[in-house]
Design an enzyme around this catalytic site. Structure first.
Site, PDB file in Angstrom:
ATOM      1  N   TYR A  62      -2.678  15.598 -11.268  1.00 21.65           N
ATOM      2  CA  TYR A  62      -2.015  14.453 -11.907  1.00 21.65           C
ATOM      3  C   TYR A  62      -0.737  14.903 -12.601  1.00 21.65           C
ATOM      4  O   TYR A  62       0.321  14.285 -12.436  1.00 21.65           O
ATOM      5  CB  TYR A  62      -2.960  13.781 -12.901  1.00 21.65           C
ATOM      6  CG  TYR A  62      -2.295  12.656 -13.675  1.00 21.65           C
ATOM      7  CD1 TYR A  62      -1.902  11.490 -13.020  1.00 21.65           C
ATOM      8  CD2 TYR A  62      -2.043  12.770 -15.036  1.00 21.65           C
ATOM      9  CE1 TYR A  62      -1.285  10.461 -13.713  1.00 21.65           C
ATOM     10  CE2 TYR A  62      -1.437  11.741 -15.734  1.00 21.65           C
ATOM     11  CZ  TYR A  62      -1.049  10.592 -15.072  1.00 21.65           C
ATOM     12  OH  TYR A  62      -0.432   9.579 -15.768  1.00 21.65           O
TER      13      TYR A  62
ATOM     14  N   THR B  68      -6.156   0.941 -21.144  1.00 15.32           N
ATOM     15  CA  THR B  68      -6.460   0.340 -19.842  1.00 15.32           C
ATOM     16  C   THR B  68      -7.679   1.056 -19.271  1.00 15.32           C
ATOM     17  O   THR B  68      -8.216   1.987 -19.886  1.00 15.32           O
ATOM     18  CB  THR B  68      -5.282   0.496 -18.857  1.00 15.32           C
ATOM     19  OG1 THR B  68      -5.154   1.884 -18.496  1.00 15.32           O
ATOM     20  CG2 THR B  68      -3.975   0.004 -19.476  1.00 15.32           C
TER      21      THR B  68
ATOM     22  N   ASP C 176       0.867  -1.172   0.000  1.00 19.48           N
ATOM     23  CA  ASP C 176       0.000   0.000   0.000  1.00 19.48           C
ATOM     24  C   ASP C 176       0.905   1.223   0.000  1.00 19.48           C
ATOM     25  O   ASP C 176       1.577   1.502   0.999  1.00 19.48           O
ATOM     26  CB  ASP C 176      -0.898  -0.008   1.241  1.00 19.48           C
ATOM     27  CG  ASP C 176      -1.871   1.172   1.271  1.00 19.48           C
ATOM     28  OD1 ASP C 176      -1.715   2.105   0.463  1.00 19.48           O
ATOM     29  OD2 ASP C 176      -2.771   1.160   2.134  1.00 19.48           O
TER      30      ASP C 176
ATOM     31  N   LYS D 201       3.380  13.898 -11.919  1.00 23.94           N
ATOM     32  CA  LYS D 201       4.324  13.399 -12.921  1.00 23.94           C
ATOM     33  C   LYS D 201       5.483  14.373 -13.139  1.00 23.94           C
ATOM     34  O   LYS D 201       6.619  13.939 -13.385  1.00 23.94           O
ATOM     35  CB  LYS D 201       3.587  13.108 -14.237  1.00 23.94           C
ATOM     36  CG  LYS D 201       2.580  11.967 -14.131  1.00 23.94           C
ATOM     37  CD  LYS D 201       3.217  10.681 -13.602  1.00 23.94           C
ATOM     38  CE  LYS D 201       2.251   9.525 -13.556  1.00 23.94           C
ATOM     39  NZ  LYS D 201       2.865   8.276 -13.042  1.00 23.94           N
TER      40      LYS D 201
ATOM     41  N   SER E 104       6.383   7.283 -15.765  1.00 19.54           N
ATOM     42  CA  SER E 104       5.811   8.621 -15.706  1.00 19.54           C
ATOM     43  C   SER E 104       4.705   8.712 -16.753  1.00 19.54           C
ATOM     44  O   SER E 104       3.849   7.829 -16.835  1.00 19.54           O
ATOM     45  CB  SER E 104       6.917   9.668 -15.937  1.00 19.54           C
ATOM     46  OG  SER E 104       6.403  10.969 -15.905  1.00 19.54           O
TER      47      SER E 104
END
Length: 288
Positions: A146, A181, A54, A150, A132
């Site tokens: 987000y 995905t 985790d 990165k 990344s």
């Protein structure tokens, strides 16, 4: 790298890119430990040892490294593949949600590296691959947190590379563009929760429509394509510092780098189909 049995730890191994990286490394003869919060799916991958991890829990991170090193010795390859996208406007995204984004995508990955490095230094051998994104090269509306995660991962990877090279350790970054995905589904769910209603709803709706369109599907790389690049970054004798993956990836980075900021802003707005929100009155001009 060396002639002994190579040991790899791959995070985000329960599905998608991380799971495929595990499979490909096993095929290369690597002893692979696959880390995830839910290890049931990892246990189904032939030849992979599941490890519970985790990234929001420092004790879990330390325990994961101990599990690997107790069984196999120092880690040779660490692939930081786990992560998610916290989407929503800067104004509307809760700070707790923003902190979780950085905890998972940045601080968790960095603590994992910190825990793995003493063994790598002692062995004077190691490879760290940080997954990344093109989002680490430029930013766009609705994904600020987000992108920030990165950007941070890129900066830390560059600093780390200069620090650990003297110990025979190398650091590579893989920068995928769109990948087929469920990452985008989760990101768009987060966007709807944060900004699906209110003053930025028109922008959120446009972005969700864009990602649901066939245009994005045509640009997506497969999981296998990205995973193979990650394995290349992990096993090349002389790895590149950055590996970009995806149609038009180099062009997108070049445009962000060389176009004026406001010109790039307009292109981004055109890409996602943003339109200005209705205004009761024209904004005033500020003179400074």
């Amino acid at each position: 790298m060396t002639n002994h049995t190579i040991t790899a730890l791959v995070t985000g191994a329960s599905s998608g890119i991380g799971a495929r990286v595990c499979e490909l490394l096993v095929a290369e003869g690597v002893q692979v430990f696959g880390a995830a919060r839910r290890t049931g799916a990892v246990a189904t991958i032939d030849g992979v040892v599941p490890v519970r991890l985790d990234l929001e829990d420092p004790q879990s991170i330390r325990a994961a490294i101990r599990t690997v090193t107790d069984e196999a010795g120092p880690i040779d390859i660490l692939v930081n593949c786990a992560g998610y996208g916290e989407f929503g406007t800067i104004e509307e995204t809760g700070i707790d949600d923003a902190k979780r984004q950085l905890d998972v995508n940045v601080f968790g990955a960095m603590q994992l590296i910190q825990e793995a490095l003493p063994g790598m230094r002692s062995a004077r051998n190691g490879r760290i691959v940080n997954v990344s994104s093109l989002a680490g090269e430029f930013s766009s509306p609705l994904g600020g947190w987000y992108h920030a995660s990165k950007f941070a991962l890129e900066a830390l990877s560059d600093a780390l590379r200069g620090e650990v090279g003297q110990f025979g350790i190398d650091v590579a970054i893989v920068q995928p563009s769109y990948v087929a995905t469920d990452w985008h589904d989760v990101a768009m769910e987060r966007l709807a929760e944060a900004s699906g209603a209110g003053p930025y709803a028109h922008m959120a709706s446009a972005m969700r429509t864009y990602f649901a369109s066939g245009r994005v599907a045509k640009q997506m790389s497969t999981v296998d394509e990205v995973a193979r690049v990650i394995v290349k970054a992990a096993t090349d004798t002389k790895p590149k510092t950055r590996y970009r993956v995806g149609k038009g990836a180099n062009v997108a980075v070049a445009m962000a780098k060389f176009l004026p900021d406001r010109a790039f802003d307009k292109l981004t707005a055109m890409q996602f189909g943003y339109k200005p929100a209705p205004q009761a009155n024209e904004p005033s001009t500020l003179l400074v």
